[in-house]
Write a protein that holds these residues in place. Structure first.
Motif, PDB file in Angstrom:
ATOM      1  N   GLU A 179       1.881  -2.020   5.586  1.00 29.32           N
ATOM      2  CA  GLU A 179       1.707  -1.926   3.952  1.00 29.32           C
ATOM      3  C   GLU A 179       2.024  -0.778   3.634  1.00 29.32           C
ATOM      4  OE1 GLU A 179       0.468  -4.531   2.229  1.00 29.32           O
ATOM      5  OE2 GLU A 179       0.384  -5.756   4.127  1.00 29.32           O
ATOM      6  N   THR A 180       2.789  -0.794   2.366  1.00 27.46           N
ATOM      7  CA  THR A 180       3.232   0.560   1.531  1.00 27.46           C
ATOM      8  C   THR A 180       3.036   0.357   0.311  1.00 27.46           C
ATOM      9  OG1 THR A 180       5.769  -0.060   1.098  1.00 27.46           O
ATOM     10  CG2 THR A 180       5.208   0.856   3.388  1.00 27.46           C
ATOM     11  N   GLY A 181       3.183   1.336  -0.617  1.00 23.43           N
ATOM     12  CA  GLY A 181       3.319   0.977  -1.873  1.00 23.43           C
ATOM     13  C   GLY A 181       4.652   0.541  -2.703  1.00 23.43           C
ATOM     14  N   LEU A 182       5.612   0.262  -2.101  1.00 20.73           N
ATOM     15  CA  LEU A 182       6.756  -0.325  -2.238  1.00 20.73           C
ATOM     16  C   LEU A 182       6.557  -1.773  -2.937  1.00 20.73           C
ATOM     17  CD1 LEU A 182       9.222   1.024   0.539  1.00 20.73           C
ATOM     18  CD2 LEU A 182       9.261   1.901  -1.990  1.00 20.73           C
ATOM     19  N   PRO A 183       7.435  -2.026  -3.764  1.00 16.76           N
ATOM     20  CA  PRO A 183       7.225  -3.509  -4.661  1.00 16.76           C
ATOM     21  C   PRO A 183       8.074  -4.495  -3.867  1.00 16.76           C
ATOM     22  CG  PRO A 183       8.939  -2.089  -5.810  1.00 16.76           C
ATOM     23  CD  PRO A 183       8.302  -1.145  -4.575  1.00 16.76           C
ATOM     24  N   ASP A 208       2.074   2.560 -13.779  1.00  8.28           N
ATOM     25  CA  ASP A 208       1.427   1.733 -12.688  1.00  8.28           C
ATOM     26  C   ASP A 208       2.208   1.165 -11.610  1.00  8.28           C
ATOM     27  OD1 ASP A 208       2.676  -0.156 -14.392  1.00  8.28           O
ATOM     28  OD2 ASP A 208       0.705  -1.147 -15.115  1.00  8.28           O
ATOM     29  N   LYS A 209       3.527   1.268 -11.790  1.00 11.95           N
ATOM     30  CA  LYS A 209       4.705   0.575 -10.876  1.00 11.95           C
ATOM     31  C   LYS A 209       4.952   1.880  -9.686  1.00 11.95           C
ATOM     32  CE  LYS A 209       5.438  -3.499 -12.619  1.00 11.95           C
ATOM     33  NZ  LYS A 209       4.405  -4.352 -12.527  1.00 11.95           N
ATOM     34  N   ASP A 210       4.332   3.097  -9.926  1.00 13.42           N
ATOM     35  CA  ASP A 210       4.807   4.106  -8.974  1.00 13.42           C
ATOM     36  C   ASP A 210       4.355   3.870  -7.529  1.00 13.42           C
ATOM     37  OD1 ASP A 210       4.995   6.569  -7.567  1.00 13.42           O
ATOM     38  OD2 ASP A 210       3.772   7.449  -9.148  1.00 13.42           O
ATOM     39  N   PRO A 211       5.196   3.737  -6.406  1.00 14.66           N
ATOM     40  CA  PRO A 211       4.962   3.344  -5.153  1.00 14.66           C
ATOM     41  C   PRO A 211       4.200   4.279  -4.506  1.00 14.66           C
ATOM     42  CG  PRO A 211       7.319   3.933  -5.235  1.00 14.66           C
ATOM     43  CD  PRO A 211       6.777   4.188  -6.746  1.00 14.66           C
ATOM     44  N   GLY A 212       3.960   5.695  -5.120  1.00 17.53           N
ATOM     45  CA  GLY A 212       2.936   6.432  -4.565  1.00 17.53           C
ATOM     46  C   GLY A 212       3.210   7.146  -3.116  1.00 17.53           C
ATOM     47  N   GLY A 213       4.548   7.903  -3.090  1.00 13.28           N
ATOM     48  CA  GLY A 213       4.785   8.346  -1.833  1.00 13.28           C
ATOM     49  C   GLY A 213       6.308   8.747  -1.976  1.00 13.28           C
ATOM     50  N   VAL A 214       6.754   9.430  -0.836  1.00 15.08           N
ATOM     51  CA  VAL A 214       8.263   9.434  -0.760  1.00 15.08           C
ATOM     52  C   VAL A 214       8.629   8.725   0.521  1.00 15.08           C
ATOM     53  CG1 VAL A 214       8.003  11.814  -1.830  1.00 15.08           C
ATOM     54  CG2 VAL A 214       7.844  11.653   0.726  1.00 15.08           C
ATOM     55  N   TYR A 215       9.555   7.746   0.284  1.00 18.50           N
ATOM     56  CA  TYR A 215       9.937   7.055   1.191  1.00 18.50           C
ATOM     57  C   TYR A 215      11.326   6.977   1.647  1.00 18.50           C
ATOM     58  CZ  TYR A 215       6.029   4.306  -0.507  1.00 18.50           C
ATOM     59  OH  TYR A 215       4.647   4.103  -1.026  1.00 18.50           O
TER      60      TYR A 215
END
Ligand code: FES
Length: 512
Positions: A162-166, A264-271
């Protein structure tokens, strides 16, 4: 594909547009200091600042403006998770080397956090997790192996699905306690602090000569000389390369687009994923409940291929993965990777204790630039950290590096010989459309000719001033690029990017 594609967004880096311009003076007289630093990117600035912090007198010279070359056009992730580096180092140099790499890179991330707090620098520093992910199940084995290697190296690393990516991923390595920041805001604050404490910064001052005596001398285009006990060469691709490091460095160029997204669409990390010709994602504060999404990818060798096609693929990926985004900025960046993928930081060559170099950051210039400052300041003040040997440029592992070095040299030889005998890129100057450029043969000489939007031709020699390979036109950035070691030149022939240190010669096409 590229014919109907219009490049999206403003052609400028968000970092350049949102931090003030600098106006340090040029060097106009001789100077005597403890250490001269050549190059005003993140590595040079951090080294100069750390040396000032250690109580040494420092003069930094930059050919253009500080923090405005590669450093001003980065993605600005402060991360120790460098794609799949821990497996590579562990298998080539052993687990202790991987541990030292992890420790040194994490120390650099923590250094930025500590200095930001101590100097109260407003540089949008945010602590976030870092991810290397795979979308395809076929990439999962490497991801699992990297999670295990990174954890063994001492990082807070785990395998996740699971990640914060959409969009779904097959799996990812997640490492805690990483960061992202505004690199120019951070570095301009360091520059101010170091000059306030007596350090010197000279802009528009190109170093043209290096004397490795006792003391050393750095001479400049303006004819002035800095005398210094020690010299640091931190020019991205090293100038004064007596160690011939260029033969062990592979240049690559990479594109960046940036677009506003709702907070609120920020994936919250560096990917980052190594798949799909690399895709890297981060965000930055953008005001009004928005974040700026910054996507990097589509790497290519400078001077090869159709760059507009690369832009199109990156823009389409961004719009497809983050629906509704309007690209506001686009820029490009350039990296050099060493043949064993570990940067060169330390004494320049076996014959010197006084001249130091930093290069080959392989796309991870933020943490490695900060690390350079810590490492070189420690070496110069006599307190070498345990990881100095890992980065030592004098290392050469013929067996480990042989395949990469041979591949690199074969590519260079192919361009050096092949580009001379191949037909020109256009039959005549008349074939060059406005806004484009081509190499044409005029009276037996290869000329790099660009036709501007008004129809006027600008012609320079097509021979790169580094070692003589033939330059190619970058259609999207309107620049001449050398495919051998990545030097870049403006349409007027001026050096944009080394290792070349001299402009392309002007050519009068009418006279041949
Ligand atoms: Fe080396 Fe052009 S960059 S020959």
């Amino acid at each position: 594909m590229a014919d109907s594609f219009t490049l999206p967004g403003t052609d400028d880096s968000y970092w350049m547009e949102t931090a003030s311009a600098t106006a340090y003076p040029a060097l106009t007289s001789g100077l005597d200091v403890d250490v001269a630093v050549v190059g005003g990117g993140i590595a040079g600035l951090c080294t100069a600042w750390e040396l000032t912090e250690a109580g040494l007198t420092v003069a930094l010279v930059e050919a253009d403006r500080i923090a405005a070359g590669v450093t001003g056009y980065t993605t600005a992730k402060l991360s120790v998770l460098h794609t799949l580096i821990y497996q590579k180092i562990r298998s080539s140099s052993g687990p202790e080397a991987a541990r030292l790499y992890a420790e040194s890179q994490q120390a650099a991330v923590e250094r930025v956090a500590a200095v930001t707090a101590r100097l109260a620098i407003d540089c949008d520093l945010e602590r976030v997790p870092a991810f290397t992910y795979a979308e395809s199940p076929g990439g999962l084995d490497r991801i699992r192996a990297e999670a295990e290697a990174a954890a063994e190296a001492g990082l807070a690393a785990s395998f996740v699905t699971e990640t914060g990516l959409p969009f779904p991923v097959a799996g990812a390595v997640r490492v805690e306690d990483q960061a992202q920041f505004h690199p120019r805001k951070y570095l301009l604050a360091l520059a101010e602090d170091l000059t306030r404490r007596g350090g010197h910064i000279f802009e528009r001052t190109r170093a043209t000569g290096l004397g490795e005596g006792d003391p050393c001398t750095v001479t400049t285009e303006g004819g002035h000389t800095i005398t210094a006990l020690q010299v640091v060469v931190a020019t991205h691709y090293p100038v004064f390369d007596r160690a011939l490091l260029f033969a062990r460095l592979e240049p690559r160029r990479e594109l960046v687009v940036a677009a506003a997204i709702p907070a609120d669409k920020d994936p919250g990390g560096v990917y980052l994923t190594p798949e799909q010709n690399t895709r890297s994602v981060r965000t930055a504060p953008y005001g009004d409940g928005r974040r700026l999404l910054i996507v990097t990818g589509e790497h290519f060798t400078p001077g090869s291929g159709d760059v507009t096609d690369h832009w199109q693929r990156l823009a389409e990926w961004t719009r497809q993965r983050f629906p509704g985004t309007e690209i506001a900025y686009r820029w490009a960046t350039q990296d050099n990777t060493t043949t064993d993928q570990v940067p060169f930081i330390g004494r320049f060559h076996p014959g010197t204790d006084r001249v130091h170099v930093a290069t080959g950051f392989g796309g991870w210039g933020m943490s490695t630039g900060v690390l350079t400052g810590q490492l070189l300041a420690a070496c110069i003040t006599g307190a070498e950290p345990p990881w100095a040997g890992l980065y030592d440029p004098r290392r050469l592992h013929p067996v480990r590096e042989a395949a990469s070095m041979l591949k690199l040299q074969a590519k260079v030889a192919g361009h050096f010989v092949g580009d001379r005998v191949r037909p020109s890129h256009a039959d005549s100057v008349d074939d060059i459309e406005p806004g484009t450029g081509a190499v044409v043969r005029v009276r037996g000489r290869q000329c790099a000719a660009y036709r501007d939007d008004t129809g006027q031709i600008h012609a320079v020699s097509a021979r790169c001033t580094h070692l003589g390979c033939i330059v190619h036109f970058n259609d999207a950035e309107r620049a001449w690029e050398c495919p051998c070691h990545g030097s870049r030149f403006g349409i007027d022939g001026a050096v944009l990017q080394g290792p070349a240190n001299e402009p392309l010669e002007q050519r009068d096409i009418a006279d041949g």
